[in-house]
Design a protein around this motif. Structure first.
Motif, short mmCIF file in Angstrom:
data_model
loop_
_atom_site.label_atom_id
_atom_site.label_comp_id
_atom_site.label_asym_id
_atom_site.label_seq_id
_atom_site.Cartn_x
_atom_site.Cartn_y
_atom_site.Cartn_z
N ILE A 33 88.32 -17.96 -12.80
CA ILE A 33 88.79 -16.70 -13.38
C ILE A 33 87.62 -15.74 -13.56
N LYS A 34 86.49 -16.24 -14.05
CA LYS A 34 85.31 -15.37 -14.22
C LYS A 34 84.81 -14.85 -12.87
N VAL A 36 86.62 -14.38 -10.09
CA VAL A 36 87.57 -13.36 -9.62
C VAL A 36 87.34 -12.05 -10.38
N ALA A 37 87.17 -12.15 -11.69
CA ALA A 37 86.92 -10.94 -12.49
C ALA A 37 85.62 -10.27 -12.05
N PHE A 40 86.22 -8.45 -8.77
CA PHE A 40 86.97 -7.22 -9.03
C PHE A 40 86.04 -6.13 -9.58
N MET A 41 85.21 -6.52 -10.55
CA MET A 41 84.32 -5.55 -11.18
C MET A 41 83.30 -5.00 -10.19
N ARG A 62 89.75 -2.54 -13.19
CA ARG A 62 90.33 -2.47 -14.53
C ARG A 62 90.88 -3.82 -14.96
N GLY A 63 91.23 -4.66 -13.98
CA GLY A 63 91.74 -5.99 -14.30
C GLY A 63 90.66 -6.97 -14.69
N ALA A 64 89.40 -6.63 -14.41
CA ALA A 64 88.30 -7.55 -14.73
C ALA A 64 88.12 -7.72 -16.24
N PHE A 65 88.21 -6.64 -16.98
CA PHE A 65 87.97 -6.70 -18.43
C PHE A 65 88.95 -7.63 -19.14
N LEU A 67 90.51 -10.14 -17.92
CA LEU A 67 90.22 -11.51 -17.50
C LEU A 67 88.99 -12.06 -18.22
N PHE A 68 87.92 -11.24 -18.29
CA PHE A 68 86.73 -11.66 -19.03
C PHE A 68 87.07 -11.86 -20.51
#
Length: 187
Positions: A33-34, A36-37, A40-41, A62-65, A67-68
């Motif tokens: 997950i990290k 992928v985030a 994305f970032m 915008r989806g990274a935040f 997820l983190f």
């Protein structure tokens, strides 16, 4: 009417058990997950720096935040005691990243996303150290951050970090995790 007497209670219990299995992740899943985030970032930032301003990459970024934030909350649920030494390192990395933020041509008066994590973590640390009496001080810290938080989701961003932590780290966390499922039944 008590919750156990509500006609949807068995469905809520089943949904709560299902959600419980979803929030127990292996370290490998958390790292995935990290990663992928992070991808994305980085895609979002490279798009902005190269002047592409691609809408799809922006949405992915915008989806990274969240997820983190989710991984952060899950880590805090496993290790609920926040150490000031860890927060100090986070503050230092936020300051270092702010230098790169400014060099990239972004507004230096707006803090990067690491400051949102540092502010939320510091607010939680204050409450852990001083108890409920520190809530006003924690709120003042968050309010002091707001003028600089435009690029890091502002007040909703801080709340997005604090609410999952508050839900997952409570002593009655098992009951608290099912609250979003039960809220509609209380209205």
């Amino acid at each position: 009417m008590r919750a156990e007497q509500h006609p949807l209670f068995p469905l809520v219990v089943v949904a709560d058990c299902w959600l419980q299995r979803l929030v127990i992740w292996s370290p490998w899943q958390m790292d995935l997950i990290k990663t992928v985030a992070l991808l994305f970032m980085v895609a979002d930032h490279l798009s902005l720096l190269n002047g592409l301003n691609n809408e799809w990459l922006r949405l992915a970024g915008r989806g990274a935040f969240p997820l983190f934030g989710l991984v952060w909350a899950m880590n805090l649920a496993k290790h609920p005691r926040i150490r000031q030494a860890s927060l100090n390192q986070l503050w230092i990395w936020a300051v270092v990243a702010q230098g790169g933020w400014s060099l990239a041509g972004l507004r230096p008066d707006e803090g990067n996303i690491l400051f949102a994590f540092a502010v939320a973590g510091q607010a939680l640390w204050l409450i852990q150290q001083r108890g409920p009496d520190a809530r006003p001080l924690s709120l003042m810290l968050i309010l002091a951050w707001l003028p600089f938080s435009g690029a890091s989701f502002g007040f909703p961003g801080v709340m997005m970090l604090l609410l999952p932590v508050a839900s997952l780290c409570r002593p009655d966390a098992r009951r608290a995790r099912g609250l979003p499922v039960r809220w509609p039944s209380r209205w």
